[in-house]
Structures are given as C-alpha cells and as structure tokens.
Design a protein around this motif. Structure first.
Motif, PDB file in Angstrom:
ATOM      1  N   GLY A   7      19.958  10.615 -34.125  1.00  0.00           N
ATOM      2  CA  GLY A   7      20.898  10.402 -35.229  1.00  0.00           C
ATOM      3  C   GLY A   7      21.406  11.698 -35.807  1.00  0.00           C
ATOM      4  N   SER A   8      22.247  11.552 -36.839  1.00  0.00           N
ATOM      5  CA  SER A   8      22.787  12.742 -37.511  1.00  0.00           C
ATOM      6  C   SER A   8      21.855  13.192 -38.642  1.00  0.00           C
ATOM      7  CB  SER A   8      24.161  12.436 -38.108  1.00  0.00           C
ATOM      8  OG  SER A   8      24.988  11.819 -37.173  1.00  0.00           O
ATOM      9  N   LYS A  40      31.521  14.872 -36.577  1.00  0.00           N
ATOM     10  CA  LYS A  40      31.617  14.778 -38.038  1.00  0.00           C
ATOM     11  C   LYS A  40      31.317  16.156 -38.640  1.00  0.00           C
ATOM     12  CE  LYS A  40      28.901  10.547 -37.446  1.00  0.00           C
ATOM     13  NZ  LYS A  40      27.649   9.864 -37.774  1.00  0.00           N
ATOM     14  N   LEU A  72      22.609  11.827 -24.887  1.00  0.00           N
ATOM     15  CA  LEU A  72      21.275  11.381 -25.281  1.00  0.00           C
ATOM     16  C   LEU A  72      20.396  11.107 -24.057  1.00  0.00           C
ATOM     17  CD1 LEU A  72      19.275  10.520 -27.449  1.00  0.00           C
ATOM     18  CD2 LEU A  72      20.404   8.285 -27.514  1.00  0.00           C
ATOM     19  N   TYR A  96      28.995  -1.351 -32.510  1.00  0.00           N
ATOM     20  CA  TYR A  96      28.866   0.054 -32.101  1.00  0.00           C
ATOM     21  C   TYR A  96      27.549   0.294 -31.365  1.00  0.00           C
ATOM     22  CZ  TYR A  96      28.407   5.139 -32.770  1.00  0.00           C
ATOM     23  OH  TYR A  96      28.227   6.478 -32.579  1.00  0.00           O
TER      24      TYR A  96
HETATM   25  O1  PNS Z   1      23.324   8.852 -36.971  1.00  0.00           O
HETATM   26  P1  PNS Z   1      24.441   8.576 -35.991  1.00  0.00           P
HETATM   27  O2  PNS Z   1      25.546   9.570 -36.231  1.00  0.00           O
HETATM   28  O3  PNS Z   1      24.913   7.158 -36.031  1.00  0.00           O
HETATM   29  O4  PNS Z   1      23.851   8.833 -34.514  1.00  0.00           O
HETATM   30  C1  PNS Z   1      24.646   8.691 -33.357  1.00  0.00           C
HETATM   31  C2  PNS Z   1      23.931   9.224 -32.099  1.00  0.00           C
HETATM   32  C3  PNS Z   1      23.452  10.644 -32.292  1.00  0.00           C
HETATM   33  C4  PNS Z   1      22.759   8.325 -31.810  1.00  0.00           C
HETATM   34  C5  PNS Z   1      24.969   9.134 -30.949  1.00  0.00           C
HETATM   35  O5  PNS Z   1      26.160   9.712 -31.357  1.00  0.00           O
HETATM   36  C6  PNS Z   1      24.488   9.824 -29.657  1.00  0.00           C
HETATM   37  O6  PNS Z   1      23.585   9.351 -29.001  1.00  0.00           O
HETATM   38  N1  PNS Z   1      25.120  10.958 -29.327  1.00  0.00           N
HETATM   39  C7  PNS Z   1      24.736  11.780 -28.212  1.00  0.00           C
HETATM   40  C8  PNS Z   1      25.835  11.879 -27.181  1.00  0.00           C
HETATM   41  C9  PNS Z   1      25.799  10.709 -26.260  1.00  0.00           C
HETATM   42  O7  PNS Z   1      24.851  10.489 -25.530  1.00  0.00           O
HETATM   43  N2  PNS Z   1      26.852   9.906 -26.325  1.00  0.00           N
HETATM   44  C10 PNS Z   1      26.991   8.752 -25.488  1.00  0.00           C
HETATM   45  C11 PNS Z   1      26.325   7.549 -26.107  1.00  0.00           C
HETATM   46  S1  PNS Z   1      26.875   6.145 -25.213  1.00  0.00           S
END
Ligand code: PNS
Length: 161
Positions: A7-8, A40, A72, A96
């Motif tokens: 997460g962020s 962001k 991720l 989402y």
């Molecule tokens: O707290 P958030 O901002 O909702 O977290 C979002 C997060 C970090 C879980 C998501 O943006 C993420 O996994 N980003 C890493 C990049 C990635 O793997 N993107 C493809 C996901 S399908």
C-alpha cells in the motif's frame, strides 16, 4: 506462510493497523510493503511512512516493514511470498481490488490475494480523509495512532510556515 500487505500508507491509519494485526495473527510472517514510486504525490516521504509503520507495529514480532519500487508480483517473488493481503472497506473498493487481484494472478498464477473485511469501526476511514481533517487541525485521535497524529501535526505545521 509469508503474506505481504502492500500500500501507500500515507500515513498508516487504524484501518490499516486492523488488517495488519489480523494478518499477523493468521500468517507466520507479514511484510508491510510501502510502494515507492506511486503516481500520487504523497504527504510523507517513504522513510517517514516506514518509520511510522515500524513504530505502530513494534508489538508484533512477525511484522516487518519494507518498501518496493517494482511490480508487486516481482517484489513478492524476491521475498518468496505467495499471499497478498488487502482490506475491503466497502463495495466501492471491490471493483479496483478485483482488477488488481485478477491482473496479479494473470501475471503470476501462484500468487493469491486474500481479502479481509475491514472492521466496521474503520469502514469509512482512509489516509486521504485523515489528511483532510488534520490539515485543518481537526481531531484525528480516533483514526490514527498517537505517533501518526503527532507526525501529521508537525508536517502541516512545517508546510504552513
Ligand atoms: O494503498 P494503495 O495506494 O491503494 O496501494 C496500491 C498498491 C500499492 C497495492 C498497488 O498500486 C500496487 O500493487 N502497485 C505496485 C505496482 C503493480 O504491481 N501494479 C500492478 C497491479 S495489477
């Protein structure tokens, strides 16, 4: 089994902490992973967000705090973790999260996303709501741990100067 809570965390709230605690009671090890390169524009730096997470999770010996700057699933592979843990607050989170979970599974079929329903006490809570309230000196003591409340006060004081 190792689980990753990504997460962020800008900043960590009681809502996040509820999910982290419950994940820590369920999995052998939980890595709370802060995404570095989010599009962001964050209020807190990565280091500040990590420090706050370390502080508020220090009673949980199987919780580790880290950051990542990658897809991720690549990070998960590097950590040899197979489970992503996310919290769902309301139906509005679902679409989402379904998209992310489905894409992550398409990219790597051995990774599972586990969802936990946020405790109803925190179902309305988000980091952005906390920031809006703190920005105008509103009370956030019921929404974030004390260390985060302090950090928010300092941050907005330094911005106002
Ligand atoms: O707290 P958030 O901002 O909702 O977290 C979002 C997060 C970090 C879980 C998501 O943006 C993420 O996994 N980003 C890493 C990049 C990635 O793997 N993107 C493809 C996901 S399908």
């Amino acid at each position: 089994m190792v689980a990753v809570c990504p997460g962020s965390f800008d900043p960590v709230t009681y809502g996040h902490l509820d999910i982290i605690q419950r994940a820590a009671a369920t999995f052998d090890k939980v890595i709370v992973a802060v995404l570095r390169n989010a599009s962001k524009s964050p209020l807190f730096t990565i280091e500040e967000r990590k420090e706050l997470l370390i502080e508020v999770t220090r009673d949980y010996p199987n919780v580790e705090v880290d950051s990542f700057d990658d897809l991720l699933i690549n990070y998960m592979k590097q950590k040899q973790a197979h489970v992503i843990v996310k919290g769902l607050r309301a139906v509005s989170d679902f679409e989402y999260e379904l998209q992310m979970a489905s894409l992550n599974r398409k990219l790597s079929s051995d990774i599972e996303t586990f969802f936990m329903m946020s405790s109803t006490t925190y179902s309305y809570l988000s980091s952005s709501i906390v920031k809006q309230i703190a920005q105008f000196n509103g009370p956030v003591g019921d929404l974030v741990p004390e260390a985060v409340e302090k950090a928010l006060r300092h941050k907005f004081d330094s911005i106002r100067k």
